[in-house]
Design a protein around this motif. Sequence first.
Motif, mmCIF file in Angstrom:
data_model
loop_
_atom_site.group_PDB
_atom_site.id
_atom_site.type_symbol
_atom_site.label_atom_id
_atom_site.label_comp_id
_atom_site.label_asym_id
_atom_site.label_seq_id
_atom_site.Cartn_x
_atom_site.Cartn_y
_atom_site.Cartn_z
ATOM 1 N N GLN A 36 -3.296 2.402 7.801
ATOM 2 C CA GLN A 36 -3.926 3.550 7.395
ATOM 3 C C GLN A 36 -5.288 2.993 7.359
ATOM 4 N N CYS A 37 -5.801 1.748 6.952
ATOM 5 C CA CYS A 37 -7.056 1.204 7.033
ATOM 6 C C CYS A 37 -7.474 0.637 8.394
ATOM 7 N N ILE A 38 -8.699 1.476 8.502
ATOM 8 C CA ILE A 38 -9.191 0.477 9.934
ATOM 9 C C ILE A 38 -10.354 -0.371 9.626
ATOM 10 N N LEU A 53 -4.691 3.001 -7.511
ATOM 11 C CA LEU A 53 -4.544 1.689 -6.532
ATOM 12 C C LEU A 53 -3.236 1.694 -5.787
ATOM 13 N N GLU A 54 -3.396 1.904 -4.578
ATOM 14 C CA GLU A 54 -1.822 1.819 -3.866
ATOM 15 C C GLU A 54 -2.118 0.690 -2.996
ATOM 16 N N VAL A 55 -0.907 0.035 -3.131
ATOM 17 C CA VAL A 55 -0.599 -1.092 -2.173
ATOM 18 C C VAL A 55 0.492 -0.959 -1.164
ATOM 19 N N TYR A 56 0.236 -1.108 0.038
ATOM 20 C CA TYR A 56 1.073 -1.046 1.188
ATOM 21 C C TYR A 56 1.457 -2.191 1.691
ATOM 22 N N PRO A 57 2.754 -2.827 1.534
ATOM 23 C CA PRO A 57 3.047 -4.178 2.272
ATOM 24 C C PRO A 57 3.062 -4.126 3.560
ATOM 25 N N LYS A 58 3.087 -5.375 4.304
ATOM 26 C CA LYS A 58 2.869 -5.184 5.704
ATOM 27 C C LYS A 58 4.515 -4.937 5.923
ATOM 28 N N ARG A 64 -0.391 -6.116 8.393
ATOM 29 C CA ARG A 64 -1.156 -6.662 7.305
ATOM 30 C C ARG A 64 -1.027 -5.565 5.819
ATOM 31 N N VAL A 65 -1.244 -6.212 4.724
ATOM 32 C CA VAL A 65 -0.982 -5.790 3.624
ATOM 33 C C VAL A 65 -2.436 -4.839 3.403
ATOM 34 N N GLU A 66 -2.075 -3.462 2.990
ATOM 35 C CA GLU A 66 -3.258 -2.599 2.684
ATOM 36 C C GLU A 66 -3.291 -2.181 1.445
ATOM 37 N N VAL A 67 -4.502 -2.071 0.772
ATOM 38 C CA VAL A 67 -4.731 -1.785 -0.601
ATOM 39 C C VAL A 67 -5.843 -0.522 -0.332
ATOM 40 N N ILE A 68 -5.425 0.484 -1.055
ATOM 41 C CA ILE A 68 -6.271 1.676 -0.851
ATOM 42 C C ILE A 68 -6.561 2.170 -2.598
ATOM 43 N N VAL A 69 -7.935 2.110 -2.807
ATOM 44 C CA VAL A 69 -8.323 2.664 -4.009
ATOM 45 C C VAL A 69 -8.793 4.055 -3.976
ATOM 46 N N THR A 70 -8.484 4.690 -4.987
ATOM 47 C CA THR A 70 -9.027 6.069 -5.187
ATOM 48 C C THR A 70 -9.814 6.135 -6.313
ATOM 49 N N LEU A 71 -10.987 6.496 -6.293
ATOM 50 C CA LEU A 71 -11.921 6.514 -7.290
ATOM 51 C C LEU A 71 -11.880 7.767 -8.239
ATOM 52 N N ARG A 72 -12.626 7.778 -9.400
ATOM 53 C CA ARG A 72 -12.292 9.065 -10.123
ATOM 54 C C ARG A 72 -13.077 10.303 -9.568
ATOM 55 N N ASN A 73 -14.040 10.222 -8.644
ATOM 56 C CA ASN A 73 -14.766 11.035 -8.046
ATOM 57 C C ASN A 73 -14.014 11.711 -6.906
ATOM 58 N N GLY A 74 -12.693 10.860 -6.493
ATOM 59 C CA GLY A 74 -11.943 11.159 -5.325
ATOM 60 C C GLY A 74 -12.054 10.550 -4.080
ATOM 61 N N VAL A 75 -13.343 9.686 -4.121
ATOM 62 C CA VAL A 75 -13.544 8.614 -2.902
ATOM 63 C C VAL A 75 -12.297 7.719 -2.819
#
Length: 101
Positions: A36-38, A53-58, A64-75
């Motif tokens: 999901q992360c380029i 905060l979402e963590v996707y294991p490899k 690779r391990v992917e970590v996606i953060v969603t901020l309060r403003n939705g970004v």
Amino acid sequence: MQCQINSLYIIGLILLLSHCLPASYGGSAVRELRCQCINTVSTAFHKKHIRSLEVYPKGPHCARVEVIVTLRNGVQHCLDPDTKWLTSVVKKILRRNSQKK
């Protein structure tokens, strides 16, 4: 009469097939089978700005391990999982969640 019966069979077949196929054919199923992360960022975000905060294991979908953060403003941002600040934020979040239980 025979034409109406054939039409009903065709409509029934279409309805049956529409329930067998995914809602967005090739959409979400394809997204799950690739990374999901380029690009990743190593920018530090204060924990008060983080909504989730979402963590996707490899695995077979991504090497690779992917970590996606969603901020309060939705970004959303993809984070570098090897940064030091991220491990400390994750520890604080886990500590806070364990105290709530």
